[in-house]
Design a protein around this motif. Structure first.
Motif, short mmCIF file in Angstrom:
data_model
loop_
_atom_site.label_atom_id
_atom_site.label_comp_id
_atom_site.label_asym_id
_atom_site.label_seq_id
_atom_site.Cartn_x
_atom_site.Cartn_y
_atom_site.Cartn_z
N CYS A 133 42.25 47.88 36.52
CA CYS A 133 42.37 47.80 35.07
C CYS A 133 41.46 48.86 34.45
O CYS A 133 40.75 49.59 35.16
N ARG A 134 41.47 48.95 33.12
CA ARG A 134 40.64 49.97 32.46
C ARG A 134 39.16 49.73 32.78
O ARG A 134 38.67 48.61 32.65
N GLY A 135 38.50 50.78 33.23
CA GLY A 135 37.10 50.66 33.58
C GLY A 135 36.86 50.38 35.05
O GLY A 135 35.73 50.50 35.53
N ASP A 136 37.91 50.02 35.79
CA ASP A 136 37.79 49.79 37.22
C ASP A 136 37.85 51.11 37.98
O ASP A 136 38.43 52.09 37.48
N PRO A 137 37.31 51.14 39.21
CA PRO A 137 37.57 52.31 40.07
C PRO A 137 39.06 52.37 40.39
O PRO A 137 39.76 51.35 40.29
N PRO A 138 39.57 53.54 40.77
CA PRO A 138 41.02 53.68 41.02
C PRO A 138 41.55 52.70 42.04
O PRO A 138 42.69 52.22 41.92
N LEU A 140 40.63 49.11 44.13
CA LEU A 140 39.73 47.97 44.20
C LEU A 140 39.46 47.58 45.64
O LEU A 140 40.35 47.65 46.50
N ASP A 141 38.24 47.15 45.92
CA ASP A 141 37.92 46.67 47.26
C ASP A 141 38.46 45.25 47.45
O ASP A 141 38.78 44.55 46.48
N ASP A 142 38.55 44.84 48.71
CA ASP A 142 39.13 43.53 49.04
C ASP A 142 38.39 42.39 48.36
O ASP A 142 39.00 41.40 47.93
N ALA A 143 37.06 42.50 48.27
CA ALA A 143 36.28 41.40 47.69
C ALA A 143 36.60 41.22 46.21
O ALA A 143 36.74 40.08 45.72
N THR A 144 36.74 42.32 45.48
CA THR A 144 37.09 42.22 44.05
C THR A 144 38.48 41.62 43.88
O THR A 144 38.69 40.74 43.04
N VAL A 145 39.42 42.09 44.68
CA VAL A 145 40.79 41.57 44.61
C VAL A 145 40.81 40.08 44.91
O VAL A 145 41.44 39.29 44.20
N ALA A 146 40.10 39.68 45.96
CA ALA A 146 40.09 38.27 46.35
C ALA A 146 39.40 37.40 45.32
O ALA A 146 39.82 36.27 45.05
N THR A 147 38.33 37.91 44.72
CA THR A 147 37.62 37.15 43.68
C THR A 147 38.53 36.91 42.48
O THR A 147 38.59 35.80 41.92
N ARG A 148 39.27 37.93 42.08
CA ARG A 148 40.19 37.78 40.94
C ARG A 148 41.37 36.87 41.32
O ARG A 148 41.81 36.07 40.50
N ALA A 149 41.85 36.99 42.55
CA ALA A 149 42.93 36.10 42.99
C ALA A 149 42.45 34.65 42.99
O ALA A 149 43.21 33.74 42.61
N ALA A 150 41.21 34.42 43.38
CA ALA A 150 40.66 33.07 43.37
C ALA A 150 40.60 32.51 41.94
O ALA A 150 40.87 31.32 41.72
N ALA A 151 40.26 33.36 40.98
CA ALA A 151 40.23 32.90 39.59
C ALA A 151 41.63 32.51 39.12
O ALA A 151 41.80 31.50 38.42
N LEU A 152 42.63 33.29 39.50
CA LEU A 152 44.01 32.94 39.15
C LEU A 152 44.42 31.65 39.83
O LEU A 152 45.10 30.80 39.24
#
Length: 422
Positions: A133-138, A140-152
């Motif tokens: 998303c805007r402001g993210d690195p091009p 995403l690492d697995d941990a960021t993706v998994a953390t956001r998936a867990a929130a969903l």
């Protein structure tokens, strides 16, 4: 119904692999073909909507998840299908439609969308937070993706419990190419590295546990990977079991899981059967179905041109050309080349970006005019042989034009049905 999806891993391990076609389309004719086939064979049907197509704000179809369910169920009622045989899935549910916004804002909208999907009755959820998303690195690492998936996932679990609805099953994972096919020339696609897939699974397991979502993770039935299957504008990369052997073997370490390919459009019947055998039991297909619909529509447009004085010279095709050149937003960036190449791709590409235009009033009017023009007319078998040779024999009884459109889609679905139920 979701218990059916949870049986696929055990079926594969016991040497009796089975699966299901995942119909990823909001087109009414495609839905009707899938629902009619389900009524005919008495088996469940999996219908999926994507985050861009259907969401709580309307998506590009203008439908909310509740609207999509209502449309599907209304067609099912017309077809005489028991609604309990319909399983609804949500695909790419995450911040993708709002990735131009900061991550916090995009995730807030994504969570509202996930809640709307659950409350509408969707029970198979692909949680996809892999996009920047805007402001993210091009990337995403697995941990960021998994953390956001867990929130969903937490949102989905809370919505189901609050409403007393069945708890969903989940598809997780990050290796998801551009929805709708690649937008560049292809000559090969490498399968996901097994070590990368293992890492993705383990990181999701860990971070879901830290979020108190062990029970939800236990209902995760598949991770998205790339088995080496893809299509571009005019090429299809066929499944090669040998190249994906190491990836498929990884499932031995995760006995409750399957893999899911992001699409299986245009694969042969043999390739589809091999995918089910090798651990990809959910066969996702979308553009391949609307491609078959467009192919049959254009054939009927040619038939009407030859058969009916006053109909005109391919007016349906000309209407679509006008629509797509007047508003190129849904194909520009996906098609490449000179003007002659672009024209061919607009109408005949495997990527089937034309599917985004069938809901336009002008397109609907042109389709209605074609079907009205052919209503009550027997199409000569010689014209069927010329323009619909694959269906000439089946249509020899004078099938109406609309039935031929459904038959064209059903011929694709038949390969999926056979592969999923050997």
């Amino acid at each position: 119904m979701t218990t059916l999806l949870s049986t696929f891993a055990e079926a594969r391990r016991s040497g009796r692999p089975v699966g299901i076609a995942s119909v990823c389309s909001a087109h009414p004719t495609v839905l009707r073909a899938a629902l009619r086939r389900a009524r005919r064979n008495g088996r469940p049907v999996l219908i999926e909507a994507t985050c861009n197509q259907v969401n709580h704000l309307g998506g590009y179809t203008g439908m909310t998840p509740r609207d999509f369910v209502a449309l599907t169920r209304s067609i099912a009622a017309e077809e005489g299908l028991d609604p309990s045989l319909i399983l609804f899935g949500g695909d790419h549910l995450g911040p993708n439609p709002w990735r131009a916004e900061p991550a916090a804002a995009a995730m807030e909208k994504a969570q509202a969308m996930v809640r709307a999907y659950v409350e509408a009755g969707f029970t198979k959820l692909h949680l996809d937070a892999s996009m920047a998303c805007r402001g993210d690195p091009p990337a995403l690492d697995d941990a960021t993706v998994a953390t956001r998936a867990a929130a969903l996932c937490a949102t989905a679990e809370a919505a189901a419990r609050e409403k007393g609805l069945p708890l969903p099953v989940y598809i997780l994972g990050t290796e998801v190419p551009v929805p709708g096919g690649a937008d560049h020339a292809l000559d090969h696609v490498e399968p996901t590295d097994p070590d990368a897939a293992r890492t993705t699974i383990e990181i999701h397991r860990t971070l879901f546990a830290q979020a108190g979502l062990d029970d939800a993770f236990a209902r995760t039935i598949a991770f998205v990977v790339q088995p080496g299957v893809e299509f571009g504008s005019d090429t299809v990369i066929a499944y090669d079991p040998a190249k994906a052997q190491a990836l498929s073997a990884l499932l031995e370490a995760f006995p409750t899981l399957n893999f899911e390919a992001h699409s299986t459009d245009y694969q042969s019947a043999a390739a589809l059967a091999a995918l089910v055998r090798d651990g990809y039991p959910i066969l996702k297909v979308g553009p391949g179905l609307t491609f078959a619909y467009r192919e049959a529509l254009y054939a009927l447009d040619l038939i009407a041109t030859e058969l009916l004085p006053g109909y005109g010279d391919r007016p349906l095709m000309r209407t679509m050309e006008t629509l797509m050149t007047a508003d190129p937003s849904d194909w520009r960036g996906h098609y490449h080349g000179d003007e002659a190449a672009l024209r061919l791709q607009r109408h005949y590409s495997y990527s089937d970006r034309i599917r985004y235009y069938w809901t336009r009033p002008e397109a609907q009017a042109a389709v209605s005019r074609l079907l009205d023009a052919l209503a009550g007319r027997r199409i000569p078998p010689t014209l069927l042989h010329q323009f619909l040779p694959q269906m000439a024999e089946a249509a020899a009884d004078g099938s109406p034009a609309e039935a031929l459109l459904i038959e064209a889609v059903d011929r694709v679905l038949a390969d999926y049905d056979q592969a999923a139920n050997p």
